[in-house]
Design a protein around this motif. Structure first.
Motif, PDB file in Angstrom:
ATOM      1  N   ALA A  24       9.138  39.529  38.374  1.00  0.00           N
ATOM      2  CA  ALA A  24       9.879  38.715  39.350  1.00  0.00           C
ATOM      3  C   ALA A  24       9.894  37.247  38.940  1.00  0.00           C
ATOM      4  N   ALA A  28      13.221  35.132  37.607  1.00  0.00           N
ATOM      5  CA  ALA A  28      13.739  34.178  38.606  1.00  0.00           C
ATOM      6  C   ALA A  28      14.840  33.264  38.043  1.00  0.00           C
ATOM      7  N   ALA A  32      18.584  33.405  39.448  1.00  0.00           N
ATOM      8  CA  ALA A  32      19.168  32.209  40.072  1.00  0.00           C
ATOM      9  C   ALA A  32      20.485  31.837  39.380  1.00  0.00           C
ATOM     10  N   LEU A  67      14.442  24.575  39.048  1.00  0.00           N
ATOM     11  CA  LEU A  67      13.892  24.933  40.359  1.00  0.00           C
ATOM     12  C   LEU A  67      13.198  26.296  40.288  1.00  0.00           C
ATOM     13  N   ALA A  68      13.858  27.246  39.633  1.00  0.00           N
ATOM     14  CA  ALA A  68      13.280  28.593  39.520  1.00  0.00           C
ATOM     15  C   ALA A  68      11.961  28.547  38.748  1.00  0.00           C
ATOM     16  N   VAL A  71       9.133  26.860  40.999  1.00  0.00           N
ATOM     17  CA  VAL A  71       8.590  27.726  42.061  1.00  0.00           C
ATOM     18  C   VAL A  71       7.783  28.874  41.445  1.00  0.00           C
ATOM     19  N   THR A  75       3.591  30.158  41.702  1.00  0.00           N
ATOM     20  CA  THR A  75       3.136  31.541  41.891  1.00  0.00           C
ATOM     21  C   THR A  75       2.174  31.956  40.778  1.00  0.00           C
ATOM     22  N   VAL A 158       0.022  27.265  48.114  1.00  0.00           N
ATOM     23  CA  VAL A 158       1.357  27.730  47.709  1.00  0.00           C
ATOM     24  C   VAL A 158       2.422  27.060  48.574  1.00  0.00           C
ATOM     25  N   VAL A 159       2.142  27.021  49.876  1.00  0.00           N
ATOM     26  CA  VAL A 159       3.126  26.479  50.812  1.00  0.00           C
ATOM     27  C   VAL A 159       3.385  25.002  50.526  1.00  0.00           C
ATOM     28  N   LEU A 160       2.302  24.245  50.363  1.00  0.00           N
ATOM     29  CA  LEU A 160       2.442  22.801  50.126  1.00  0.00           C
ATOM     30  C   LEU A 160       3.201  22.549  48.825  1.00  0.00           C
ATOM     31  N   SER A 162       5.210  24.669  47.066  1.00  0.00           N
ATOM     32  CA  SER A 162       6.598  25.154  47.133  1.00  0.00           C
ATOM     33  C   SER A 162       7.443  24.223  47.991  1.00  0.00           C
ATOM     34  N   SER A 163       6.888  23.795  49.133  1.00  0.00           N
ATOM     35  CA  SER A 163       7.648  22.905  50.017  1.00  0.00           C
ATOM     36  C   SER A 163       7.877  21.561  49.341  1.00  0.00           C
ATOM     37  N   ALA A 166      10.586  22.056  46.775  1.00  0.00           N
ATOM     38  CA  ALA A 166      11.867  22.270  47.468  1.00  0.00           C
ATOM     39  C   ALA A 166      12.385  20.969  48.064  1.00  0.00           C
ATOM     40  N   TRP A 169      13.661  18.604  45.328  1.00  0.00           N
ATOM     41  CA  TRP A 169      14.944  19.105  44.810  1.00  0.00           C
ATOM     42  C   TRP A 169      16.073  18.822  45.804  1.00  0.00           C
TER      43      TRP A 169
END
Lengths: 236, 256
Positions: A24, A28, A32, A67-68, A71, A75, A158-160, A162-163, A166, A169
């Protein structure tokens, strides 16, 4: 044992690292880009101008691929469940992580090169001369990937991370005009090629993004060298 | 289940830090058209709606990122089979998790709205701003959060969380903020989760692209009270689809 873990010429080692990264994450950038091509087809079908279509195709390379990768980087860093085991091995954890990220970036680079070559061959390329085509995607990839790494290591979430990626961007897309018009922010604008072409200040922009990305990567690698510095998916 | 999911999510530090940082960036970068620069005689309804719309531009991104792992983490932690043994259906588990996690994720956004409303209420000496704040939150932000939350919870079951996160960021830009005149886009349609229609109705003028000519013209009526209600209904209705699909997927996995 040490030979198996450090022989970078061994295909087995790279195959293993590639599997650890996962299909995955490696797919990505290609996925994308496929979505970008789908949207481009929609635009062409709706009567979009050639300039709009070319710009959209270049956006895939300059904005979507980085971006892909960014992110997916978050992960790859956080999904490892055996970090304690790594710390007991005769290879530094950051080296192992570097190999995994290399497989991720390698897959993205292969996708980007094939995509660029296809655009050049079909006459839809609107970026710089073909030999300089990697300058469209490498500098933003380094900058956004470096940001992803540093946010993941420092933020331990991960959240911090990725956010943060994002938001950066999206903010660069939303405030493109003001970022590109100010001399201070123009060198750090990620999407200069697809938004404003390769005119004044383009090379400086590519250079500044590359240096920024390398600096962020260097800081992240230094931070990761501390045992237990990397976060896990549940350390949120 | 809703209570446990809420408590688990609300204690996530990353949720509060991410929302807090993004809220500060949003306030600082709002530009001349932002609610901070509304004229002194702006009505309470306009002030509260402007803040709600400003939050809806970026904060749902964090909501999507946070909710993206709520279902897939069960497999990662190896507790799927344990949860399947509970005397509940897959639908109950999905809905319970969705409602609990969504309520927790919406809490920082609601607080940001209340803080902005409170500050405006004091500076404008108009308590009505604070009264309009929950209304603006419920109409502008909440339907979009339900829509985003439902897709964010279920789509990673099919695509994996990292791929979903990449596509979600791209979607947010394409489906909300990219002008429909540039390329075929969902921006400005009734299915815009940024709350374009409800905000346009509350503000009395077009908030972003609501109703602008473009792709899927049928979904682009003039913004007014009726079309704003239709937009809310559509967002809530379409948001149910991934939840039903997620329930089916989990039920099938349980019997596989």
């Amino acid at each position: 044992m040490r030979a198996v873990l450090t022989d970078v010429s061994s295909p087995l080692l790279w195959r293993y690292e590639s599997r650890r990264v996962g299909v995955a994450a490696q797919a990505a950038p290609a996925a994308a880009l496929a979505v970008t091509l789908l949207l481009t087809a929609f635009t062409a079908n709706a009567g979009g101008s050639r300039a709009d279509i070319e710009r959209l195709l270049l956006t895939g390379l300059e904005a979507v691929v980085p971006l892909a990768v960014a992110v997916a980087t978050v992960t790859v860093i956080t999904r490892d469940r055996c970090r304690e085991l790594h710390l007991a091995l005769p290879v530094r954890y950051v080296t192992t992580l570097g190999r995994r990220l290399a497989t991720l970036v390698g897959a993205a680079a292969a996708t980007a090169v094939i995509y660029s070559a296809a655009l050049v061959a079909t006459g839809w390329w609107s970026g710089p001369a073909a030999p300089a085509s990697p300058l469209v995607w490498v500098p933003p990839l380094l900058a956004l990937g470096g940001l992803a790494m540093i946010l993941t290591v420092v933020g331990r979430s991960v959240v911090l991370a990725s956010s943060g990626v994002a938001a950066t961007w999206l903010a660069q897309q939303l405030y493109a005009a003001s970022l590109a018009s100010h001399a201070g922010s123009r060198p750090f604008f990620l999407f200069l090629t697809s938004r404003y072409g390769t005119g004044e200040g383009w090379l400086l922009n590519r250079f500044a993004l590359t240096v920024t990305g390398l600096c962020l990567l260097a800081v992240a690698v230094t931070a990761l060298s501390r045992p237990g510095a990397a976060p896990g998916e549940e350390e949120q | 289940m809703i209570r446990y999911e809420f408590l688990m999510q609300i204690r996530k530090r990353s949720l509060w830090i991410s929302m807090g940082l993004l809220a500060v960036i949003t306030v600082l970068g709002q530009g001349d058209a932002g609610p901070r620069y509304l004229p002194d005689d702006a009505s309470a309804r306009v002030v509260a709606s402007s803040w709600a719309f400003l939050w809806s531009l970026l904060l749902p991104i964090v909501a999507g990122m946070v909710l993206a792992d709520r279902l897939v983490r069960d497999d990662r932690l190896g507790v799927s089979r344990l949860l399947e043994s509970l005397p509940t259906t897959a639908t109950t588990r999905v809905m319970g998790r969705f409602l609990g996690a969504l309520a927790a994720t919406a809490t920082p956004i609601f607080l940001a709205t209340v803080i902005a409303g409170g500050a405006e209420s004091i500076s404008r000496e108009d308590p009505a701003v604070l009264l309009w704040t929950p209304i603006a939150f419920g109409l502008v932000l909440l339907p979009g959060l339900v829509f985003v939350g439902a897709f964010a919870m279920v789509v990673p079951l099919l695509l994996t969380a990292p791929l979903f996160r990449v596509l979600f960021v791209g979607y947010w830009f394409w489906g909300n903020m990219l002008g429909p005149s540039y390329m075929p886009s969902l921006a400005g349609t009734l299915l815009t989760p940024v709350g374009d229609y409800t905000a346009s109705w509350l503000l009395g003028e077009r908030a972003l692209y609501a109703g602008a000519d473009g792709w899927l013209q049928l979904l682009r009526p003039e913004p007014n009270g009726v079309t704003a209600a239709l937009s809310v209904a559509l967002l809530l209705g379409v948001g149910l689809i991934p939840l039903l699909v997620g329930s089916r997927v989990l039920a099938r996995r349980a019997t596989a």
